[in-house]
Scaffold this motif. Structure first.
Motif, short mmCIF file in Angstrom:
data_model
loop_
_atom_site.label_atom_id
_atom_site.label_comp_id
_atom_site.label_asym_id
_atom_site.label_seq_id
_atom_site.Cartn_x
_atom_site.Cartn_y
_atom_site.Cartn_z
N ALA A 192 -15.87 -38.02 33.03
CA ALA A 192 -14.87 -37.85 31.98
C ALA A 192 -13.49 -37.47 32.53
N LEU A 193 -13.38 -37.27 33.83
CA LEU A 193 -12.09 -36.94 34.44
C LEU A 193 -11.17 -38.15 34.40
N PHE A 194 -9.94 -37.97 33.90
CA PHE A 194 -9.04 -39.12 33.84
C PHE A 194 -7.65 -38.84 34.42
N ALA A 228 -6.87 -30.41 36.16
CA ALA A 228 -7.75 -31.56 35.99
C ALA A 228 -8.02 -31.75 34.50
N MET A 229 -7.76 -32.95 33.99
CA MET A 229 -7.90 -33.24 32.57
C MET A 229 -9.11 -34.13 32.34
N PHE A 230 -9.93 -33.76 31.36
CA PHE A 230 -11.16 -34.48 31.07
C PHE A 230 -11.15 -34.96 29.63
N GLY A 231 -11.84 -36.07 29.40
CA GLY A 231 -12.04 -36.55 28.05
C GLY A 231 -13.10 -35.74 27.32
N ALA A 232 -13.31 -36.05 26.07
CA ALA A 232 -14.27 -35.32 25.25
C ALA A 232 -15.69 -35.49 25.77
N THR A 233 -16.42 -34.39 25.86
CA THR A 233 -17.81 -34.40 26.32
C THR A 233 -18.61 -33.39 25.52
N GLU A 235 -21.88 -32.10 22.85
CA GLU A 235 -22.17 -32.27 21.43
C GLU A 235 -21.01 -31.83 20.55
N ASP A 236 -20.19 -30.91 21.05
CA ASP A 236 -19.07 -30.44 20.24
C ASP A 236 -17.86 -31.36 20.32
N GLY A 237 -17.89 -32.34 21.24
CA GLY A 237 -16.80 -33.29 21.35
C GLY A 237 -15.50 -32.71 21.87
N LYS A 238 -15.56 -31.54 22.47
CA LYS A 238 -14.35 -30.90 23.00
C LYS A 238 -14.10 -31.36 24.44
N SER A 239 -12.93 -31.01 24.95
CA SER A 239 -12.51 -31.45 26.28
C SER A 239 -12.25 -30.26 27.19
N TRP A 240 -12.47 -30.50 28.49
CA TRP A 240 -12.16 -29.49 29.50
C TRP A 240 -10.77 -29.70 30.05
N ARG A 241 -10.10 -28.61 30.30
CA ARG A 241 -8.92 -28.56 31.15
C ARG A 241 -9.24 -27.51 32.22
#
Length: 264
Positions: A192-194, A228-233, A235-241
């Protein structure tokens, strides 16, 4: 995929026009990307791409993007590189609701994107493992690779036994995943890293903690932070920064932030 490529424009170059110069909307909607590669790519590129996708783009006109992937290759013992090709297809018809199967779309010249990934968990890179590797991003600045390696080093340390050689925090604290930040860091989904951005992580009264971009000459002197920016992952559909903030240790301190982010 297309969302990730929007941040790579400065790393592109034209690779020649394809023939024929137009294709109908009906053809695009009735066939997959690999079936269309001979129509959308020059023969030398069509012969070597191994994967592709086509997505419609929100626009006042009818726009599609076709993305093709060339085989990955090893660029260093721990680095994989790959070339992706982006083809824009655009019709003059105004409004998606008015487009018909015979609407003609112009085939724009492909643009090439050089992207890279740092190997995890192994350090050896070869063609086979690089084709399976996730987490390819644009190395738009020379220092981006160092930021990526710092992220992977932190993930390896989090997965290994023993005391962490850096400080780690996770926000918001009430999130269940933040109760065990070390486990969360070790399991961050690189697929999910973009994007990885560089700058100085600082506090602002209006925006709170954020990464402030700095000139290239500042980055060249070192001492910068990486995000590092990640897309949604999940069950909660949230994203990591994940912010890698320069501290006193050999590895940067890690600030993990999880939130619901709307991508445009």
């Amino acid at each position: 995929m297309l969302r990730r490529l929007t941040g790579l424009a400065c790393a592109t170059f034209l690779v020649g026009a394809s023939a024929p110069s137009t294709i109908t909307l009906g053809e695009i909607e009735s066939q997959d990307a690999m079936a269309l590669k001979a129509r959308l790519l020059p023969p030398d590129l069509a012969a070597k791409v191994v994967e592709g996708s086509v997505q419609r783009w929100f626009s006042p006109t009818v726009v599609f993007y076709a993305v093709y992937r060339a085989p990955a290759r090893a660029a260093a013992p721990d680095v994989c590189r790959r070339t992706d090709y982006l083809v824009r297809l655009e019709g003059a018809q105004s409004g998606e609701d008015k487009a018909e199967a015979q609407t003609q779309l112009a085939i724009k010249a492909p643009r090439a994107f050089e992207i890279a990934a740092v190997r995890l968990p192994e350090t050896g890179a070869d063609t086979q493992v690089c084709n399976a590797q996730a987490g390819y991003v644009s190395l738009r600045k020379p220092q981006t690779l160092a930021g990526y390696r710092a992220l992977v080093a932190a993930m390896r340390a989090a997965a290994a036994p023993g005391q962490l050689p850096f400080a780690i925090t996770c926000e918001p604290e009430e999130e269940a995943v933040c109760r065990t930040p070390r486990v969360a860091l070790a399991q961050v989904p690189l697929d999910a890293l973009f994007r990885i951005e560089l700058g100085h992580y600082e506090h602002d009264v209006n925006f709170g903690w954020h990464l402030r971009h700095v000139p290239d000459e500042v980055l060249a002197r070192g001492g910068y932070d990486a995000e590092a920016m990640f897309g949604a992952t999940g069950e909660d559909g949230k994203s990591w920064r994940i912010i890698l903030r320069q501290g006193d240790g050999a590895l940067p301190d890690v600030v993990m932030r999880r939130a619901e982010i709307i991508y445009h």
